[in-house]
Design an enzyme around this catalytic site. Structure first.
Site, PDB file in Angstrom:
ATOM      1  N   ARG A  97       0.925  -1.203  -0.030  1.00 26.41           N
ATOM      2  CA  ARG A  97       0.069   0.020  -0.103  1.00 26.41           C
ATOM      3  C   ARG A  97       0.857   1.136  -0.144  1.00 26.41           C
ATOM      4  O   ARG A  97       1.720   1.226   0.689  1.00 26.41           O
ATOM      5  CB  ARG A  97      -0.699  -0.082   1.266  1.00 26.41           C
TER       6      ARG A  97
ATOM      7  N   ARG B 292       3.427   4.012   4.702  1.00 27.83           N
ATOM      8  CA  ARG B 292       3.202   3.976   6.274  1.00 27.83           C
ATOM      9  C   ARG B 292       4.136   3.182   6.796  1.00 27.83           C
ATOM     10  O   ARG B 292       4.510   2.228   6.586  1.00 27.83           O
ATOM     11  CB  ARG B 292       1.611   3.498   6.642  1.00 27.83           C
TER      12      ARG B 292
ATOM     13  N   ARG C 164       0.531  -6.412  13.787  1.00 27.82           N
ATOM     14  CA  ARG C 164      -0.792  -5.807  13.566  1.00 27.82           C
ATOM     15  C   ARG C 164      -1.993  -6.816  13.483  1.00 27.82           C
ATOM     16  O   ARG C 164      -2.986  -6.844  13.849  1.00 27.82           O
ATOM     17  CB  ARG C 164      -0.986  -4.811  12.477  1.00 27.82           C
TER      18      ARG C 164
HETATM   19  P1  AMP Z   1      -5.418   1.999  11.374  1.00 28.00           P
HETATM   20  O1  AMP Z   1      -5.326   3.105  10.621  1.00 28.00           O
HETATM   21  O2  AMP Z   1      -7.062   1.844  12.029  1.00 28.00           O
HETATM   22  O3  AMP Z   1      -4.767   0.727  11.025  1.00 28.00           O
HETATM   23  O4  AMP Z   1      -4.809   2.438  12.887  1.00 28.00           O
HETATM   24  C1  AMP Z   1      -3.299   2.697  13.095  1.00 28.00           C
HETATM   25  C2  AMP Z   1      -2.821   2.399  14.385  1.00 28.00           C
HETATM   26  O5  AMP Z   1      -3.393   3.179  15.244  1.00 28.00           O
HETATM   27  C3  AMP Z   1      -3.040   1.062  14.953  1.00 28.00           C
HETATM   28  O6  AMP Z   1      -2.034   0.073  14.467  1.00 28.00           O
HETATM   29  C4  AMP Z   1      -2.986   1.365  16.608  1.00 28.00           C
HETATM   30  O7  AMP Z   1      -1.742   1.514  16.967  1.00 28.00           O
HETATM   31  C5  AMP Z   1      -3.652   2.711  16.270  1.00 28.00           C
HETATM   32  N1  AMP Z   1      -5.078   2.505  16.632  1.00 28.00           N
HETATM   33  C6  AMP Z   1      -5.930   3.028  15.651  1.00 28.00           C
HETATM   34  N2  AMP Z   1      -7.497   2.757  16.316  1.00 28.00           N
HETATM   35  C7  AMP Z   1      -7.263   2.213  17.583  1.00 28.00           C
HETATM   36  C8  AMP Z   1      -8.034   1.658  18.675  1.00 28.00           C
HETATM   37  N3  AMP Z   1      -9.375   1.682  18.439  1.00 28.00           N
HETATM   38  N4  AMP Z   1      -7.213   1.213  19.672  1.00 28.00           N
HETATM   39  C9  AMP Z   1      -6.230   1.184  19.881  1.00 28.00           C
HETATM   40  N5  AMP Z   1      -5.076   1.608  18.990  1.00 28.00           N
HETATM   41  C10 AMP Z   1      -5.735   2.252  17.731  1.00 28.00           C
END
Ligand code: AMP
Length: 215
Positions: free
Chosen positions: A128, A161, A172
């Site tokens: 990505r 990213r 993740r």
């Molecule tokens: P995402 O873009 O949704 O994949 O989020 C990127 C990163 O942000 C994740 O790997 C976490 O470190 C953090 N993050 C986003 N949403 C959450 C959540 N609801 N709880 C905890 N960490 C979060």
């Protein structure tokens, strides 16, 4: 449905679908990932804290994320509905959301689970790339960025990213399996879960979402 949550592994397409729904139904996408990345970019004290977790692919502590969502839900644009994208991600967060909504005298109307096999998520995430100018998302193999075609007809400025690296993606995926996947049963028990196969064409996924939203 106008008050919904999108559930799915990293790279399952939650963000893309949430953006489409936002446009189509004029209800805001609330992406905790986007809020966290913006705080990291701005290097606010909270952002610096988030960075230590996010860059390693780990979840940010529940309390902090819940506080972010509570703040966001105070904005006036959430009156007609909202699309939660990437929140809740743990049972604790889900319970906090239930409490928050009860207090606000509203309810989550449905949860849409975007199901995609892990090996596909790995390939999607590691390839990505996002243009930092026009914010479009591309993929090195499946959707290469055209040489020109950014907003002003110029070249895209592609960013990878940090947490999409082959070293961080497995962390993740594991966080999803261990901490987020239990939400599937949680919402099934509430009778709110709807399933969409995320490994289909964009049009097919979109059509299923449309049906679920019910115009
Ligand atoms: P995402 O873009 O949704 O994949 O989020 C990127 C990163 O942000 C994740 O790997 C976490 O470190 C953090 N993050 C986003 N949403 C959450 C959540 N609801 N709880 C905890 N960490 C979060």
């Amino acid at each position: 449905m106008r008050k919904i949550m999108l559930l799915g592994g990293p790279g399952s397409g939650k963000g893309t679908q949430a953006q489409i729904l936002q446009e189509e139904y004029k209800i805001p996408q609330i992406s905790t990932g986007d809020i966290i990345r913006a705080a990291i970019k701005a290097q606010t004290p909270l952002g610096q804290k988030f960075q230590t977790y996010s860059n390693k692919g780990k979840l940010v502590p529940d309390k902090l994320v819940v506080a972010l969502v509570e703040e966001r839900m105070k904005e006036p644009d959430v009156a007609q509905g909202w699309i939660l994208d990437g929140f809740p991600r743990t049972i604790k967060q889900a319970k906090a959301l239930d409490t928050m909504l009860k207090r606000r005298k509203e309810a989550l109307e449905g949860v849409i689970l975007l199901q995609v096999p892990e090996e596909i998520l790995f390939e999607r995430l590691t390839g990505r790339r996002t243009c930092s100018v026009c914010k479009q998302t591309f993929h090195t193999k499946f959707k290469p960025a055209p040489e020109h075609g950014c907003t002003d007809g110029g070249p895209h400025i592609l960013e990878h990213r940090k947490d999409d690296s082959p070293e961080v993606v497995p962390v993740r995926l594991e966080a999803f399996q261990h901490e987020t996947a239990p939400l599937i049963d949680y919402y099934k028990a509430q009778g709110k879960l709807h399933l969409v196969e995320g490994d289909q064409s964009m049009e097919q996924v979109r059509a299923q979402f449309k049906q679920l939203m019910g115009d």
